[in-house]
Design a protein around this motif. Structure first.
Motif, PDB file in Angstrom:
ATOM      1  N   PRO A 136      -5.560  -9.262  -1.296  1.00 37.47           N
ATOM      2  CA  PRO A 136      -6.629  -8.502  -1.566  1.00 37.47           C
ATOM      3  C   PRO A 136      -6.403  -7.227  -0.120  1.00 37.47           C
ATOM      4  O   PRO A 136      -6.562  -6.448  -0.289  1.00 37.47           O
ATOM      5  CB  PRO A 136      -7.918  -9.415  -1.216  1.00 37.47           C
ATOM      6  CG  PRO A 136      -7.504 -10.781  -1.730  1.00 37.47           C
ATOM      7  CD  PRO A 136      -5.914 -10.974  -1.181  1.00 37.47           C
ATOM      8  N   PHE A 137      -6.110  -7.980   0.943  1.00 33.70           N
ATOM      9  CA  PHE A 137      -6.078  -7.021   2.133  1.00 33.70           C
ATOM     10  C   PHE A 137      -4.975  -6.237   2.066  1.00 33.70           C
ATOM     11  O   PHE A 137      -5.029  -4.820   2.205  1.00 33.70           O
ATOM     12  CB  PHE A 137      -5.756  -7.895   3.438  1.00 33.70           C
ATOM     13  CG  PHE A 137      -5.785  -7.170   4.637  1.00 33.70           C
ATOM     14  CD1 PHE A 137      -6.784  -6.669   5.200  1.00 33.70           C
ATOM     15  CD2 PHE A 137      -4.326  -6.710   5.421  1.00 33.70           C
ATOM     16  CE1 PHE A 137      -6.654  -5.770   6.410  1.00 33.70           C
ATOM     17  CE2 PHE A 137      -4.509  -6.382   6.298  1.00 33.70           C
ATOM     18  CZ  PHE A 137      -5.592  -5.590   7.059  1.00 33.70           C
ATOM     19  N   VAL A 138      -3.577  -6.700   1.339  1.00 35.22           N
ATOM     20  CA  VAL A 138      -2.587  -5.624   1.223  1.00 35.22           C
ATOM     21  C   VAL A 138      -2.780  -4.696   0.401  1.00 35.22           C
ATOM     22  O   VAL A 138      -2.472  -3.374   0.348  1.00 35.22           O
ATOM     23  CB  VAL A 138      -1.235  -6.480   0.874  1.00 35.22           C
ATOM     24  CG1 VAL A 138      -0.174  -5.648   0.668  1.00 35.22           C
ATOM     25  CG2 VAL A 138      -0.903  -7.430   2.174  1.00 35.22           C
ATOM     26  N   LEU A 139      -3.432  -5.040  -0.842  1.00 33.49           N
ATOM     27  CA  LEU A 139      -3.900  -4.017  -1.782  1.00 33.49           C
ATOM     28  C   LEU A 139      -4.901  -3.099  -1.291  1.00 33.49           C
ATOM     29  O   LEU A 139      -4.766  -2.009  -1.589  1.00 33.49           O
ATOM     30  CB  LEU A 139      -4.380  -4.898  -3.198  1.00 33.49           C
ATOM     31  CG  LEU A 139      -3.489  -5.661  -4.001  1.00 33.49           C
ATOM     32  CD1 LEU A 139      -4.211  -6.404  -4.985  1.00 33.49           C
ATOM     33  CD2 LEU A 139      -2.419  -4.591  -4.429  1.00 33.49           C
ATOM     34  N   GLY A 140      -5.692  -3.401  -0.541  1.00 28.43           N
ATOM     35  CA  GLY A 140      -6.809  -2.460   0.094  1.00 28.43           C
ATOM     36  C   GLY A 140      -6.029  -1.670   0.979  1.00 28.43           C
ATOM     37  O   GLY A 140      -6.331  -0.384   0.948  1.00 28.43           O
ATOM     38  N   VAL A 141      -5.180  -2.008   1.812  1.00 32.34           N
ATOM     39  CA  VAL A 141      -4.330  -1.185   2.722  1.00 32.34           C
ATOM     40  C   VAL A 141      -3.596  -0.091   1.812  1.00 32.34           C
ATOM     41  O   VAL A 141      -3.768   1.165   1.995  1.00 32.34           O
ATOM     42  CB  VAL A 141      -3.327  -1.955   3.641  1.00 32.34           C
ATOM     43  CG1 VAL A 141      -2.409  -0.934   4.236  1.00 32.34           C
ATOM     44  CG2 VAL A 141      -4.224  -2.852   4.490  1.00 32.34           C
ATOM     45  N   ILE A 142      -2.950  -0.328   0.515  1.00 30.93           N
ATOM     46  CA  ILE A 142      -2.164   0.531  -0.285  1.00 30.93           C
ATOM     47  C   ILE A 142      -3.155   1.378  -0.777  1.00 30.93           C
ATOM     48  O   ILE A 142      -3.164   2.728  -0.772  1.00 30.93           O
ATOM     49  CB  ILE A 142      -1.595  -0.372  -0.941  1.00 30.93           C
ATOM     50  CG1 ILE A 142      -0.362  -1.126  -0.734  1.00 30.93           C
ATOM     51  CG2 ILE A 142      -0.820   0.743  -2.461  1.00 30.93           C
ATOM     52  CD1 ILE A 142       0.150  -2.097  -1.582  1.00 30.93           C
ATOM     53  N   VAL A 143      -4.437   0.849  -1.398  1.00 29.17           N
ATOM     54  CA  VAL A 143      -5.227   1.818  -2.009  1.00 29.17           C
ATOM     55  C   VAL A 143      -5.921   2.931  -1.118  1.00 29.17           C
ATOM     56  O   VAL A 143      -6.229   3.981  -1.275  1.00 29.17           O
ATOM     57  CB  VAL A 143      -6.347   1.088  -2.695  1.00 29.17           C
ATOM     58  CG1 VAL A 143      -7.760   1.876  -3.180  1.00 29.17           C
ATOM     59  CG2 VAL A 143      -5.993   0.208  -3.841  1.00 29.17           C
TER      60      VAL A 143
END
Length: 328
Positions: free
Chosen positions: A170-177
């Protein structure tokens, strides 16, 4: 009510946590009626924390990525690695029985992990984006990982790599978004103030005050020591390694014990039944640490910041406003 909660150090998490533990102890049936009530107030902690982690990731831009990793490393060093090595050293002298009625199992379970939700709550109120992004340390040390790691010489070193990957997604996806779309970053910025009180109540509902009481004086004393000692190590890391100066007081926010640590003795016993003799005493001692450190960490962090005259969150907001004004 919201203004009153924000005036208390870590109040957005602390007040609902205590309220949830009171209801979960004395009227647990009220939370078991099913439907949306049970889903939100008893079983809602994990999905809400996951949402908070995703939203936190969106606030970490490429400009702040390096400081986030550095801060995460310092938190892990001061909160988990150094204390874990010291406890194992103590175990080499005392054996698994530990000292003063606190076993090595209880020490590792309570000391080497931190409450990631409370870290996000405190750093959301007082810290910078790099501090909030360092929740990753809580994702890594939350639960039985470091306890199993440090007891690995006893044949308990089953490292759940998949669990860590699942925590970081979730954190990595948040960074990407957040880096691809600034509007998403702006939209999710208020998420912490929305979800923290709700997942805190649900976490509190899982804390039995009877177990906290049965932990007795040893659990309370251990909890009182954890915040200044492990939080103090992170504070020193902030000051000496990160060179954060007056803002270093935020390091005391790491001096907590995660609610998930209460289940760590059972996990260890499942891996090695020889620890069964220590699990019965360790579990209530850890429960006491969860509650005591949740009270002390916000107080110590806010006290240290006020004493140094620092307000990282306010300064970061002012810097962001100045940067926007400077843009043509």
């Amino acid at each position: 009510m919201f203004r009153t909660m924000t005036r208390v150090p870590g109040g957005l998490m602390l007040i609902p946590l205590v309220l949830g533990s009171v209801i979960g102890t004395f009227a647990p049936a009220a939370l078991d009626i099913g439907g949306f009530t049970t889903a939100l107030f008893k079983d809602g902690a994990l999905p809400l924390i996951a949402l908070l982690i995703f939203a936190t990731g969106t606030q970490v831009t490429m400009r702040t990525g390096g400081p986030v990793l550095a801060t995460t490393g310092v938190v892990l060093l001061g909160k988990s690695l150094i204390p874990g090595v010291l406890i194992i050293g103590l175990g080499a002298v005392t054996g698994p029985e530990g000292i003063l009625g606190v076993s090595i199992l209880a020490l590792l379970s309570a000391v080497t992990n931190s409450n990631g939700g409370l870290w996000l709550a405190i750093t959301g109120q007082y810290g910078r984006a790099r501090d909030r992004g360092a929740y990753i340390a809580g994702a890594v040390n939350d639960g039985p990982f470091f306890t199993l790691l440090f007891l690995g010489a006893s044949g308990l070193g089953q490292i759940p790599v998949v669990a860590f990957i699942a925590a970081l997604v979730p954190f990595v996806l948040g960074v990407i978004v957040g880096n691809l779309d600034a509007q998403w970053r702006e939209t999710l910025a208020p998420v912490p103030n929305i979800v923290i009180p709700f997942f805190s109540f649900a976490l509190g509902a899982g804390i039995d005050l009877g177990e906290v009481a049965s932990g007795g004086l040893t659990g309370i004393v251990l909890g009182v020591l954890i915040t200044p000692l492990t939080g103090g190590l992170v504070y020193l890391g902030y000051r000496l390694l990160l060179r954060r100066g007056a803002e270093s007081g935020i390091g005391f926010a790491a001096g907590t014990t995660s609610g998930n640590a209460i289940a760590t003795p059972a996990v260890v016993v499942a891996a090695d039944p020889s620890f069964q003799a220590y699990a019965a005493a360790a579990t209530p001692q850890i429960a006491a640490c969860v509650l005591v450190t949740a009270l002390l960490a916000p107080l110590m962090a806010s006290w240290a910041l006020k004493r140094s005259g620092a307000d990282p969150a306010r300064d970061e907001a002012a810097e962001a406003a100045q940067a926007e004004e400077a843009q043509p």
